[in-house]
Motif scaffolding. Structure first.
Motif, PDB file in Angstrom:
ATOM      1  N   ALA A   1      17.749  61.368  10.642  1.00  0.00           N
ATOM      2  CA  ALA A   1      17.946  62.708  10.847  1.00  0.00           C
ATOM      3  C   ALA A   1      17.950  63.665   9.929  1.00  0.00           C
TER       4      ALA A   1
ATOM      5  N   ALA B   1      22.194  53.013  15.530  1.00  0.00           N
ATOM      6  CA  ALA B   1      22.919  54.293  15.025  1.00  0.00           C
ATOM      7  C   ALA B   1      22.816  54.754  13.732  1.00  0.00           C
ATOM      8  N   ALA B   2      22.654  53.551  12.801  1.00  0.00           N
ATOM      9  CA  ALA B   2      22.456  53.571  11.381  1.00  0.00           C
ATOM     10  C   ALA B   2      21.006  54.183  11.144  1.00  0.00           C
TER      11      ALA B   2
ATOM     12  N   ALA C   1      19.156  56.141  13.179  1.00  0.00           N
ATOM     13  CA  ALA C   1      19.198  57.418  13.755  1.00  0.00           C
ATOM     14  C   ALA C   1      19.716  58.260  12.587  1.00  0.00           C
ATOM     15  N   GLU C   2      20.699  57.877  11.839  1.00  0.00           N
ATOM     16  CA  GLU C   2      21.414  58.720  10.488  1.00  0.00           C
ATOM     17  C   GLU C   2      20.325  58.768   9.607  1.00  0.00           C
ATOM     18  N   VAL C   3      19.723  57.794   9.464  1.00  0.00           N
ATOM     19  CA  VAL C   3      18.581  57.937   8.369  1.00  0.00           C
ATOM     20  C   VAL C   3      17.496  58.907   8.459  1.00  0.00           C
TER      21      VAL C   3
END
Length: 231
Positions: A231, A224-225, A227-229
């Motif tokens: 995005a 998840a982390a 994916a945030e980076v």
């Protein structure tokens, strides 16, 4: 005279020592090679075998690696959301000729965003989780995809190390190291992987389930982390 090839391995609390020391022993054999062990401090680091290993450098002062190696062990999952370690891995990977891992060390490469779209392997007990970090899991003792070389579980690190030596130096050097250390495995039992005829399938299923329960939440947080980076 050319500078020696610099192998740099991460060492961390609760590392599986053979993931680290097996390849490091092979890497140290060529005369024109150096091996460094890096952690946050130079204090002794306790391994999962109960004894300690002393780092040769800290993360801040570690020299740039030609070959970066991340070993595995349960301790690696404590680092998947550790900014200092992830930054170190990314920084070293950017300048390394080869970026490598043994066993579950692949998960730290994955959490650093280095395995997205890359074929990779890890220990069978957590192999299925590797895809959560964007990797393409492949069942093999050693997998190479570009400059990424990953080894399977623990003792696969020896096959991995010979593969790396052949790439960094040449096959003659790798063969000389194999012969020098009498690496000629002939195990007394045929139970080394889940696919072998003497492997206890109840043990296999129990181990996969317990490792998933312990590790999957951590890997999903790292995914998840990541994916945030991205995005």
């Amino acid at each position: 005279m050319a500078a020696p090839v610099r192998f740099l391995a991460l060492v961390f609390p609760n590392v599986t020592q053979l993931d680290l020391t097996g390849p490091a022993q092979f890497f140290s054999a060529p005369a024109d090679a150096t091996v460094d062990l890096a952690w946050k401090t130079r204090d002794p680091v306790v391994t999962d075998a109960g004894f300690a290993i002393v780092p040769t450098t800290d993360l801040a002062d570690a020299p740039q690696a030609d070959v970066l190696m991340i070993p595995g062990g349960q301790g690696v999952f404590d680092l998947l959301d550790d900014p200092e370690t992830l930054d170190f891995v990314r920084r070293q990977a950017a300048g390394a000729r080869f970026v490598t891992s043994v066993c579950t060390g692949a998960f730290l490469l994955g959490a650093a965003g280095l395995l997205v779209g890359k074929r990779a392997t890890t220990h069978w007990n957590s192999h299925a989780l590797l895809g959560l970090l964007g990797a393409i899991p492949e069942q093999a003792r050693v997998v190479r995809d570009g400059n990424i070389i990953t080894g399977g579980g623990v003792t696969a690190g020896l096959d991995f190390a010979l593969t790396v030596l052949a790439e960094v130096f040449d096959e003659q050097t790798a063969r000389a190291v194999q012969l020098g250390y009498e690496y000629d495995p002939a195990p007394p039992f045929d139970a080394g992987t889940p696919s072998r005829p003497e492997a206890d399938q109840a043990q296999v299923q129990h181990t996969i389930a317990t490792r998933a329960a312990l590790r999957e939440p951590v890997v999903r947080r790292a995914a998840a982390a990541l994916a945030e980076v991205s995005a």
